[in-house]
Design a protein around this motif. Structure first.
Motif, PDB file in Angstrom:
ATOM      1  N   GLY A   5       0.812  -1.212   0.000  1.00 50.27           N
ATOM      2  CA  GLY A   5       0.000   0.000   0.000  1.00 50.27           C
ATOM      3  C   GLY A   5       0.842   1.256   0.000  1.00 50.27           C
ATOM      4  N   GLY A   6       1.896   1.269   0.820  1.00 52.16           N
ATOM      5  CA  GLY A   6       2.775   2.433   0.849  1.00 52.16           C
ATOM      6  C   GLY A   6       3.451   2.672  -0.485  1.00 52.16           C
ATOM      7  N   GLY A   7       3.860   1.579  -1.160  1.00 51.78           N
ATOM      8  CA  GLY A   7       4.509   1.723  -2.447  1.00 51.78           C
ATOM      9  C   GLY A   7       3.560   2.106  -3.565  1.00 51.78           C
ATOM     10  N   LEU A   8       2.296   1.731  -3.422  1.00 51.90           N
ATOM     11  CA  LEU A   8       1.317   2.029  -4.465  1.00 51.90           C
ATOM     12  C   LEU A   8       0.925   3.506  -4.495  1.00 51.90           C
ATOM     13  CD1 LEU A   8      -1.102  -1.042  -4.321  1.00 51.90           C
ATOM     14  CD2 LEU A   8       0.277  -0.303  -6.277  1.00 51.90           C
ATOM     15  N   ILE A   9       1.024   4.179  -3.360  1.00 52.87           N
ATOM     16  CA  ILE A   9       0.578   5.581  -3.301  1.00 52.87           C
ATOM     17  C   ILE A   9       1.255   6.438  -4.366  1.00 52.87           C
ATOM     18  CG2 ILE A   9       0.496   7.670  -1.895  1.00 52.87           C
ATOM     19  CD1 ILE A   9       0.150   5.864   0.557  1.00 52.87           C
ATOM     20  N   ILE A  54       1.545  -3.884  14.458  1.00 54.27           N
ATOM     21  CA  ILE A  54       0.984  -2.557  14.190  1.00 54.27           C
ATOM     22  C   ILE A  54       2.105  -1.551  13.939  1.00 54.27           C
ATOM     23  CG2 ILE A  54      -0.293  -0.630  15.220  1.00 54.27           C
ATOM     24  CD1 ILE A  54      -2.005  -2.710  16.675  1.00 54.27           C
ATOM     25  N   GLY A  55       3.142  -1.588  14.790  1.00 48.88           N
ATOM     26  CA  GLY A  55       4.255  -0.658  14.642  1.00 48.88           C
ATOM     27  C   GLY A  55       5.013  -0.849  13.348  1.00 48.88           C
ATOM     28  N   VAL A  56       5.313  -2.098  13.011  1.00 48.61           N
ATOM     29  CA  VAL A  56       6.060  -2.379  11.785  1.00 48.61           C
ATOM     30  C   VAL A  56       5.211  -2.040  10.552  1.00 48.61           C
ATOM     31  CG1 VAL A  56       7.108  -4.203  10.379  1.00 48.61           C
ATOM     32  CG2 VAL A  56       7.536  -4.121  12.844  1.00 48.61           C
ATOM     33  N   ALA A  57       3.935  -2.398  10.581  1.00 50.63           N
ATOM     34  CA  ALA A  57       3.051  -2.088   9.453  1.00 50.63           C
ATOM     35  C   ALA A  57       2.967  -0.575   9.235  1.00 50.63           C
ATOM     36  CB  ALA A  57       1.660  -2.673   9.689  1.00 50.63           C
ATOM     37  N   ALA A  58       2.863   0.178  10.328  1.00 50.66           N
ATOM     38  CA  ALA A  58       2.820   1.637  10.213  1.00 50.66           C
ATOM     39  C   ALA A  58       4.120   2.166   9.618  1.00 50.66           C
ATOM     40  CB  ALA A  58       2.572   2.259  11.588  1.00 50.66           C
ATOM     41  N   HIS A  59       5.238   1.584  10.048  1.00 48.72           N
ATOM     42  CA  HIS A  59       6.539   2.014   9.544  1.00 48.72           C
ATOM     43  C   HIS A  59       6.721   1.675   8.068  1.00 48.72           C
ATOM     44  CE1 HIS A  59      10.785   2.726   9.203  1.00 48.72           C
ATOM     45  NE2 HIS A  59      11.091   1.446   9.143  1.00 48.72           N
ATOM     46  N   LYS A  60       6.127   0.572   7.628  1.00 50.56           N
ATOM     47  CA  LYS A  60       6.275   0.132   6.245  1.00 50.56           C
ATOM     48  C   LYS A  60       5.633   1.100   5.256  1.00 50.56           C
ATOM     49  CE  LYS A  60       8.648  -3.623   6.334  1.00 50.56           C
ATOM     50  NZ  LYS A  60       9.945  -3.645   5.632  1.00 50.56           N
ATOM     51  N   LEU A  61       4.586   1.782   5.672  1.00 49.57           N
ATOM     52  CA  LEU A  61       3.906   2.709   4.761  1.00 49.57           C
ATOM     53  C   LEU A  61       4.850   3.794   4.231  1.00 49.57           C
ATOM     54  CD1 LEU A  61       0.493   3.029   6.623  1.00 49.57           C
ATOM     55  CD2 LEU A  61       0.814   2.120   4.312  1.00 49.57           C
ATOM     56  N   GLU A  70       8.099   3.896   4.495  1.00 50.81           N
ATOM     57  CA  GLU A  70       9.317   3.276   3.987  1.00 50.81           C
ATOM     58  C   GLU A  70       9.147   2.887   2.514  1.00 50.81           C
ATOM     59  OE1 GLU A  70      12.359   0.233   6.058  1.00 50.81           O
ATOM     60  OE2 GLU A  70      10.424  -0.648   5.559  1.00 50.81           O
ATOM     61  N   ALA A  71       8.052   2.187   2.209  1.00 51.19           N
ATOM     62  CA  ALA A  71       7.790   1.787   0.825  1.00 51.19           C
ATOM     63  C   ALA A  71       7.454   2.996  -0.041  1.00 51.19           C
ATOM     64  CB  ALA A  71       6.647   0.770   0.785  1.00 51.19           C
ATOM     65  N   PHE A  72       6.731   3.956   0.523  1.00 53.58           N
ATOM     66  CA  PHE A  72       6.403   5.195  -0.191  1.00 53.58           C
ATOM     67  C   PHE A  72       7.685   5.887  -0.658  1.00 53.58           C
ATOM     68  CE2 PHE A  72       5.820   9.762  -0.284  1.00 53.58           C
ATOM     69  CZ  PHE A  72       4.627   9.940  -0.966  1.00 53.58           C
ATOM     70  N   THR A  73       8.671   5.999   0.243  1.00 56.44           N
ATOM     71  CA  THR A  73       9.921   6.662  -0.100  1.00 56.44           C
ATOM     72  C   THR A  73      10.705   5.869  -1.132  1.00 56.44           C
ATOM     73  OG1 THR A  73      10.043   7.608   2.131  1.00 56.44           O
ATOM     74  CG2 THR A  73      12.075   7.574   0.849  1.00 56.44           C
ATOM     75  N   GLY A 132       7.063  -3.001 -15.316  1.00 57.26           N
ATOM     76  CA  GLY A 132       7.284  -4.272 -14.635  1.00 57.26           C
ATOM     77  C   GLY A 132       8.432  -4.226 -13.660  1.00 57.26           C
ATOM     78  N   ARG A 133       9.491  -3.493 -13.940  1.00 57.42           N
ATOM     79  CA  ARG A 133      10.637  -3.415 -13.034  1.00 57.42           C
ATOM     80  C   ARG A 133      10.249  -2.765 -11.711  1.00 57.42           C
ATOM     81  NH1 ARG A 133      16.101  -3.971 -13.229  1.00 57.42           N
ATOM     82  NH2 ARG A 133      17.341  -2.622 -11.866  1.00 57.42           N
ATOM     83  N   LEU A 134       9.439  -1.716 -11.798  1.00 59.65           N
ATOM     84  CA  LEU A 134       8.995  -1.038 -10.580  1.00 59.65           C
ATOM     85  C   LEU A 134       8.138  -1.961  -9.729  1.00 59.65           C
ATOM     86  CD1 LEU A 134       9.241   1.813  -9.335  1.00 59.65           C
ATOM     87  CD2 LEU A 134       7.042   2.350 -10.366  1.00 59.65           C
ATOM     88  N   TRP A 135       7.267  -2.719 -10.380  1.00 55.48           N
ATOM     89  CA  TRP A 135       6.431  -3.681  -9.653  1.00 55.48           C
ATOM     90  C   TRP A 135       7.279  -4.774  -9.018  1.00 55.48           C
ATOM     91  CZ3 TRP A 135       1.740  -3.601  -7.818  1.00 55.48           C
ATOM     92  CH2 TRP A 135       0.796  -2.726  -8.358  1.00 55.48           C
ATOM     93  N   ARG A 136       8.296  -5.249  -9.725  1.00 59.91           N
ATOM     94  CA  ARG A 136       9.158  -6.292  -9.164  1.00 59.91           C
ATOM     95  C   ARG A 136       9.893  -5.796  -7.929  1.00 59.91           C
ATOM     96  NH1 ARG A 136      10.047  -7.416 -14.667  1.00 59.91           N
ATOM     97  NH2 ARG A 136      11.972  -6.186 -14.691  1.00 59.91           N
ATOM     98  N   ILE A 137      10.371  -4.566  -7.991  1.00 60.73           N
ATOM     99  CA  ILE A 137      11.061  -3.987  -6.831  1.00 60.73           C
ATOM    100  C   ILE A 137      10.121  -3.925  -5.641  1.00 60.73           C
ATOM    101  CG2 ILE A 137      12.040  -1.843  -5.915  1.00 60.73           C
ATOM    102  CD1 ILE A 137      13.222  -1.344  -8.706  1.00 60.73           C
ATOM    103  N   LEU A 138       8.898  -3.449  -5.866  1.00 61.25           N
ATOM    104  CA  LEU A 138       7.941  -3.316  -4.770  1.00 61.25           C
ATOM    105  C   LEU A 138       7.557  -4.672  -4.194  1.00 61.25           C
ATOM    106  CD1 LEU A 138       6.045  -1.683  -2.979  1.00 61.25           C
ATOM    107  CD2 LEU A 138       4.370  -1.698  -4.846  1.00 61.25           C
TER     108      LEU A 138
END
Length: 243
Positions: free
Chosen positions: A15-19, A133-140, A142-145, A158-164
């Protein structure tokens, strides 16, 4: 191993990476307040749930490994350039040069480390659910960045999707390995306690850095940022209901 917990971590990362992938224009203040909220939540959960566990397991030695973990995270930033706490460090001189491999390596090592406590056998029944909860919140953030930087580095399709997807799997895989190996080896189980202490040090570094910075130019503490921090701490306190 609770597979629902791992699914939550996986979906939070995706979810964080999809934003940045699906939202054409993200409000500049959004990452700032998201970081402040998630950083406060991670800080509160680390103090209230993880610290008591490692001191119970390791005694006074826990402090040594927590300090080592703090500075291990400092060292990892040489690779990730602080992407764990929202720094993108995107060049503005028109060269658009981003070192992809060191960034991915640094973030992946950090992601693997934060997955190991998810496979640890906590004495406190509330600790694992709270940690998720803490790790999931942190992942948002982290993946966004990560994906923001990858898009700036002209990683597309496809490369961007593979990375995510691969990055999203790192933490759950680490949790499964820690759980399975810990169940079959007392030695591995004992080592995991020390790794949890290292991860606590890393969490303390990341969360406190977010408090002071959170992407602001002058590191100011606006009332909106205070509200975001308070909301994150409130969520952390609410995890006490799992007791």
């Amino acid at each position: 191993m609770n597979w629902i917990f791992l699914l939550i971590i996986l979906l939070a990362t995706l979810g964080g990476g999809l934003i940045p992938m699906v939202v054409r224009r993200v409000t500049p203040n959004f990452p700032i307040y998201m970081l402040a909220f998630t950083g406060a939540c991670l800080f509160g959960i680390t103090i209230m749930h993880l610290l008591p566990e490692v001191y119970h397991e390791l005694g006074h030695q826990a402090g040594i490994y927590i300090v080592l973990g703090f500075f291990l995270q400092v060292a990892l930033q040489a690779l990730s350039h602080g992407a764990e706490h929202g720094h993108t460090h995107i060049p503005t001189d028109g060269h658009h040069h981003v070192q992809i491999f060191p960034l991915l390596l640094g973030l992946s090592i950090h992601a693997f480390m934060e997955g190991i406590p998810l496979g640890f056998q906590f004495k406190d029944p509330a600790a694992l659910a709270s940690l998720v909860i803490g790790v999931a919140a942190h992942k948002l953030p982290e993946a966004f960045t990560l994906i923001t930087v990858m898009m700036h580095a002209h990683q597309r399709g496809g490369r961007l999707w593979r990375i995510l997807i691969i990055f999203s799997l790192v933490t759950p895989v680490a949790a499964v390995l820690a759980s399975v190996l810990g169940q079959h080896s007392t030695y591995i189980s004992n080592i995991t306690a020390y790794i949890v202490a290292l991860v606590i040090g890393a969490f303390l570094h990341i969360s406190t850095t977010i408090f002071y910075e959170s992407g602001t130019k002058h590191h100011e503490l606006s009332y909106r940022k205070v509200i975001a921090i308070a909301a994150g701490l409130l969520l952390a306190f609410l995890t006490l209901i799992f007791e």
